[in-house]
Design a protein around this motif. Structure first.
Motif, short mmCIF file in Angstrom:
data_model
loop_
_atom_site.label_atom_id
_atom_site.label_comp_id
_atom_site.label_asym_id
_atom_site.label_seq_id
_atom_site.Cartn_x
_atom_site.Cartn_y
_atom_site.Cartn_z
N ILE A 1 0.87 0.45 -12.24
CA ILE A 1 1.21 1.57 -11.37
C ILE A 1 0.37 1.48 -10.10
O ILE A 1 -0.87 1.44 -10.15
N GLN A 2 1.04 1.46 -8.97
CA GLN A 2 0.38 1.39 -7.68
C GLN A 2 0.01 2.81 -7.21
O GLN A 2 0.70 3.79 -7.53
N ILE A 3 -1.10 2.91 -6.44
CA ILE A 3 -1.55 4.18 -5.88
C ILE A 3 -1.29 4.17 -4.39
O ILE A 3 -1.70 3.23 -3.68
N TRP A 4 -0.58 5.18 -3.93
CA TRP A 4 -0.24 5.25 -2.51
C TRP A 4 -0.91 6.46 -1.86
O TRP A 4 -1.06 7.53 -2.47
N ASN A 5 -1.28 6.29 -0.58
CA ASN A 5 -1.70 7.37 0.33
C ASN A 5 -2.95 8.12 -0.14
O ASN A 5 -2.99 9.36 -0.18
#
Length: 309
Positions: free
Chosen positions: A232-236
């Motif tokens: 799972i990627q983490i954005w912003n």
């Protein structure tokens, strides 16, 4: 005078010899004539169970025999004349059934100098059935299998229905009106083909359309595949973040070929957008980017714990 008598005898002898030489002996031969039926009652059908040929033995001079052997002659059978017993009646008095019609040698189209010695058979066997008309939906049978990863759907026919006219027993024997089989072996895309109806004897039927334009839909099979442990990627966010669990498993459904294409499946990824979120603990759903032409049918887990420090 004796010399004149001898001369007269020689002249008569030569004349007789010459005349006998100009008159050849008659010859005999057998001829096979096809029977051509005409004037079939309009509400009847002449089935295949009929006498279709007769054999005649003839006698004539060799030149006439040679001439007739070079001609295509037939025996004309006039059903209305032969079956209408009431001269003032109409064809409505002719019923379905089996009939024996005498062969009339006067109808055989040969030179009067040709003598007909024998006719076999002397009677024509005729079978008449009631004529009916019915409409059938067209069905298309397939042979073979489409290319791997493809499926075929029900064919579309133009026209979709065909009207048949023929003998009652023959029309009643048709449960499903089919075309000839279409080969779809290794087909990978939709195609069109003109194909005839699958009728045993076209001469016994009258069809509103005998050639059908068939569209065979071939589609790529859609299959489901599970993709496990997608990180799972983490954005912003610039904060320290922990996610539990750290990956997701999804079930994706799409075209058969695309599922084995790494360039396509590499576009599948999961992320959580933390824009404007302050430090704390949150329960969040994960966003999954699914390649075009595919759909996600399942995911595990569905909710994730996000800790922002």
């Amino acid at each position: 005078m004796p010399d004149q008598g001898i001369t007269r005898i020689l002249v008569l002898f030569l004349s007789a010899f010459l005349l006998s030489g100009c008159t050849p002996e008659p010859a005999e031969t057998d001829l096979l004539l096809p029977v051509v039926f005409s004037n079939v009652p309009s509400d009847m059908v002449l089935t295949s169970f009929n006498t279709d040929k007769i054999e005649i033995r003839v006698q004539a001079e060799p030149s006439l025999i040679q001439m007739i052997n070079g001609k295509n002659i037939h025996y004309p059978a006039d059903l209305y004349t032969d079956l209408e017993f009431d001269p003032a009646g109409a064809s409505e008095s002719i019923w379905p059934g089996n009939y024996l019609l005498p062969v009339d040698k006067n109808r055989i189209p040969v030179d009067p100098a040709i003598r007909i010695l024998d006719i076999n058979p002397p009677y024509l066997s005729v079978h008449l059935e009631r004529k009916v008309t019915r409409t059938f939906k067209i069905t298309v049978p397939y042979t073979g299998k489409p290319a791997q990863g493809h499926i075929f759907l029900e064919a579309a026919c133009d026209p979709a229905n065909v009207t048949l006219t023929g003998a009652l027993s023959l029309i009643d024997s048709i449960d499903v009106l089919k075309t000839k089989p279409i080969d779809i072996n290794n087909a990978s895309e939709t195609f069109k083909k003109k194909i005839p109806l699958d009728l045993e004897d076209h001469k016994l039927y009258s069809a509103s359309d005998s050639i059908i334009v068939v569209t065979v839909p071939i589609q790529e099979k859609r299959v489901a595949k599970e993709f496990k442990d997608i990180p799972i990627q983490i954005w912003n966010t610039d904060s320290t973040v922990s996610i539990e669990p750290g990956s997701i498993s999804v079930v994706i459904k799409g075209p058969f070929d695309s599922m084995g294409n790494k360039e396509v499946t590499d576009r599948l990824f999961a992320f959580i957008d933390l824009k404007d979120l302050k430090p704390g603990v949150y329960a969040r759903h994960v966003n999954v980017n699914v390649p075009v032409g595919m759909i996600m049918t399942g995911a595990d887990p569905k909710v994730f714990t996000v800790k922002i420090q």
